[in-house]
Design an enzyme around this catalytic site. Structure first.
Site, PDB file in Angstrom:
ATOM      1  N   TYR A  51       0.858  -1.192   0.000  1.00  0.00           N
ATOM      2  CA  TYR A  51       0.000   0.000   0.000  1.00  0.00           C
ATOM      3  C   TYR A  51       0.884   1.228   0.000  1.00  0.00           C
ATOM      4  CZ  TYR A  51      -5.022  -0.271   0.053  1.00  0.00           C
ATOM      5  OH  TYR A  51      -6.319  -0.370  -0.342  1.00  0.00           O
ATOM      6  N   ASP A 196      -5.728  13.856 -25.395  1.00  0.00           N
ATOM      7  CA  ASP A 196      -5.759  12.443 -24.975  1.00  0.00           C
ATOM      8  C   ASP A 196      -5.061  11.643 -26.077  1.00  0.00           C
ATOM      9  OD1 ASP A 196      -6.342   9.804 -24.524  1.00  0.00           O
ATOM     10  OD2 ASP A 196      -8.489  10.086 -24.216  1.00  0.00           O
ATOM     11  N   THR A 222      -2.925   6.124 -22.314  1.00  0.00           N
ATOM     12  CA  THR A 222      -2.854   4.776 -21.756  1.00  0.00           C
ATOM     13  C   THR A 222      -1.399   4.345 -21.936  1.00  0.00           C
ATOM     14  OG1 THR A 222      -3.356   3.810 -23.903  1.00  0.00           O
ATOM     15  CG2 THR A 222      -5.222   4.151 -22.407  1.00  0.00           C
ATOM     16  N   LYS A 225      -1.383   0.616 -25.166  1.00  0.00           N
ATOM     17  CA  LYS A 225      -1.739   0.584 -26.600  1.00  0.00           C
ATOM     18  C   LYS A 225      -0.452   0.662 -27.423  1.00  0.00           C
ATOM     19  CE  LYS A 225      -6.412   2.130 -25.617  1.00  0.00           C
ATOM     20  NZ  LYS A 225      -7.434   3.180 -25.760  1.00  0.00           N
TER      21      LYS A 225
HETATM   22  C1  LIG Z   1      -8.415   3.525 -24.928  1.00  0.00           C
HETATM   23  C2  LIG Z   1      -8.708   4.944 -24.754  1.00  0.00           C
HETATM   24  C3  LIG Z   1      -8.993   5.477 -23.491  1.00  0.00           C
HETATM   25  C4  LIG Z   1      -9.297   4.646 -22.262  1.00  0.00           C
HETATM   26  O1  LIG Z   1      -8.398   3.750 -21.857  1.00  0.00           O
HETATM   27  P1  LIG Z   1      -8.824   2.575 -20.827  1.00  0.00           P
HETATM   28  O2  LIG Z   1      -7.510   2.182 -20.255  1.00  0.00           O
HETATM   29  O3  LIG Z   1      -9.480   1.529 -21.672  1.00  0.00           O
HETATM   30  O4  LIG Z   1      -9.749   3.146 -19.822  1.00  0.00           O
HETATM   31  C5  LIG Z   1      -9.129   6.847 -23.376  1.00  0.00           C
HETATM   32  N1  LIG Z   1      -9.009   7.637 -24.443  1.00  0.00           N
HETATM   33  C6  LIG Z   1      -8.768   7.165 -25.684  1.00  0.00           C
HETATM   34  C7  LIG Z   1      -8.644   8.122 -26.824  1.00  0.00           C
HETATM   35  C8  LIG Z   1      -8.627   5.801 -25.883  1.00  0.00           C
HETATM   36  O5  LIG Z   1      -8.426   5.344 -27.115  1.00  0.00           O
END
Ligand SMILES: *Cc1c(COP(=O)(O)O)cnc(C)c1O
Length: 415
Positions: A51, A196, A222, A225
């Protein structure tokens, strides 16, 4: 995995089956990738027991001396990778990271302007079923029929809407995002610019897609990806005030204890992203997506916007009998995993759609290059040309399985 095998053979067997599935199929979902065995080892490490609520040197629990070092390494590497001043590596996912941006910077009911989900945006960009569409007042921009963002139109919408936050970045958009133009739009209406880069972060890290810095006020991503790290999220900024707000939005506002084992794995992933090999990988990801689009166009398919600048292509079946759902099923039968996707000029429901999204990151991680992608694209076209031919699908599946097995993901001792 000898402990697991002995202790819980049911889960062990499912891990084995999943490895077999990942090995034998061609993974072409644009948001997926294969991470390094070293990343998985860190994820399975003893840090899962710890933790560490709070931040390095400011914890609510004792015994965090090594957790502090882990998190600081992850932060330092993230900042180096994206050339920014502050990073929060604690978000459990991309959606959590995005939640923190809104929670930290605006109030419930405030207006946000993001890309429409059906035009390639993400649920968390103001879509109605998401907290972002429920707790805030969402407005949307989209793409034109040519599949591209028209920045003048975004400007016009922003002037009418007067949003507090403009979100740029997408989940299904094949072209470069012009962060500078978004900055101009945000400045014109006095909005915060939130980028994002969940999908393109791996390319940005390699210099293969323009960076959202210095234009965006706050950036999320993320890590699983195109970055090919562990499943998780991250927030970055150059603004100290925003950095502080992000830290308190993640903890204690939205999350409890950080996943220190995943943060350790993020640090390992960033080490890979900082290596010279990473640039080659990112270049190859783009080259592979490009040839995929070129072959499909040559075979008569409508690739949205005429190609790609990044790691994915969208194929449109608008005006033909094929739906995205049917294409998804037929390609799945042939051993190619993709997803159905809405496309410009969409006429079908989001559950059926008129298109598919196909990505190159995962197969590129397996070592495939233009030669393999050319072959795969032709097989895809063969399947789509004769979409009800299940015999052909079964034959192609066998052929592609042999191809796939030649590109080993992990050997038995490393997974
Ligand atoms: C995949 C994605 C997310 C969210 O990611 P998670 O880890 O699945 O919650 C947010 N924004 C965009 C543009 C994404 O492609």
């Amino acid at each position: 995995m000898s402990f697991l095998k002995e202790y819980d053979s049911e889960i062990f067997d499912l891990c084995e089956l999943e490895l077999e599935r990942q090995t034998d199929h061609l993974e072409m979902i644009a948001s997926e990738n294969f991470t390094l065995p070293a990343v998985m080892e860190a994820m399975g490490s003893v840090f899962t027991n710890k933790y560490a609520e709070g931040y390095p040197a400011k914890r609510y629990y004792g015994g965090c001396e090594y957790a502090d070092k882990v998190e600081q390494l992850a932060i330092d590497r993230a900042c180096k990778l994206f050339s920014c001043k502050f990073a929060n590596v604690q978000p459990h996912s991309g959606s959590q990271a995005n939640g923190a941006v809104y929670a930290g910077l605006i109030k419930a009911g405030d207006k946000i302007l993001g890309m429409d989900l059906s035009h390639g945006g993400h649920l968390t960009h103001g879509s109605k079923p998401s907290f972002s569409g429920k707790n805030y007042s969402p407005f949307y921009y989209g793409v034109e029929l040519d599949g591209r963002i028209n920045y003048q139109r975004v400007m016009d919408i922003a002037k009418i809407v007067q949003p507090k936050i403009i979100v740029c970045g997408a989940s299904a958009y094949a072209r470069e995002i012009d962060f500078k133009k978004f900055r101009e739009i945000a400045d014109e209406v006095g909005a915060i610019l939130f980028a994002d880069i969940a999908h393109i972060a791996g390319l940005v890290a390699a210099g293969e897609h323009p960076s959202p810095f210095p234009y965006a006020d706050v950036v999320t991503t993320t890590t699983h990806k195109t970055l090919a790290g562990p499943r998780g999220g991250m927030i970055m900024t150059n603004d100290e005030d925003i950095a502080k707000k992000m830290n308190s939005a993640i903890f204690p506002a939205l999350q409890g204890g950080p996943l220190v084992h995943v943060i350790a794995a993020k640090a390992v992933g960033f080490k890979y992203n900082l290596s010279p090999e990473w640039k080659d990988y990112a270049k190859q990801v783009k080259a592979n997506a490009k040839i995929l689009g070129e072959v499909l166009i040559k075979r008569g398919y409508d690739v949205v916007s005429g190609g790609t600048d990044n790691h994915l292509i969208l194929v449109s079946f608008v005006g033909s009998d094929i739906s995205g759902k049917e294409a998804d099923a037929a390609l799945g039968n042939a051993g190619i995993t993709i997803n159905k996707n809405t496309v410009p000029g969409e006429t079908r429901s989001p559950f059926v759609t008129s298109g598919i999204r196909v990505g190159s990151p995962a197969l590129t991680s397996r070592g495939m290059k233009e030669k393999e992608f050319k072959l795969i694209a032709n097989k895809m076209a063969d399947v789509l040309d004769d979409i009800n031919n299940t015999k052909l699908q079964a034959e192609i599946k066998e052929e592609l399985k042999i191809l796939a097995q030649n590109f080993i993901i992990y050997n038995q001792s490393t997974y």
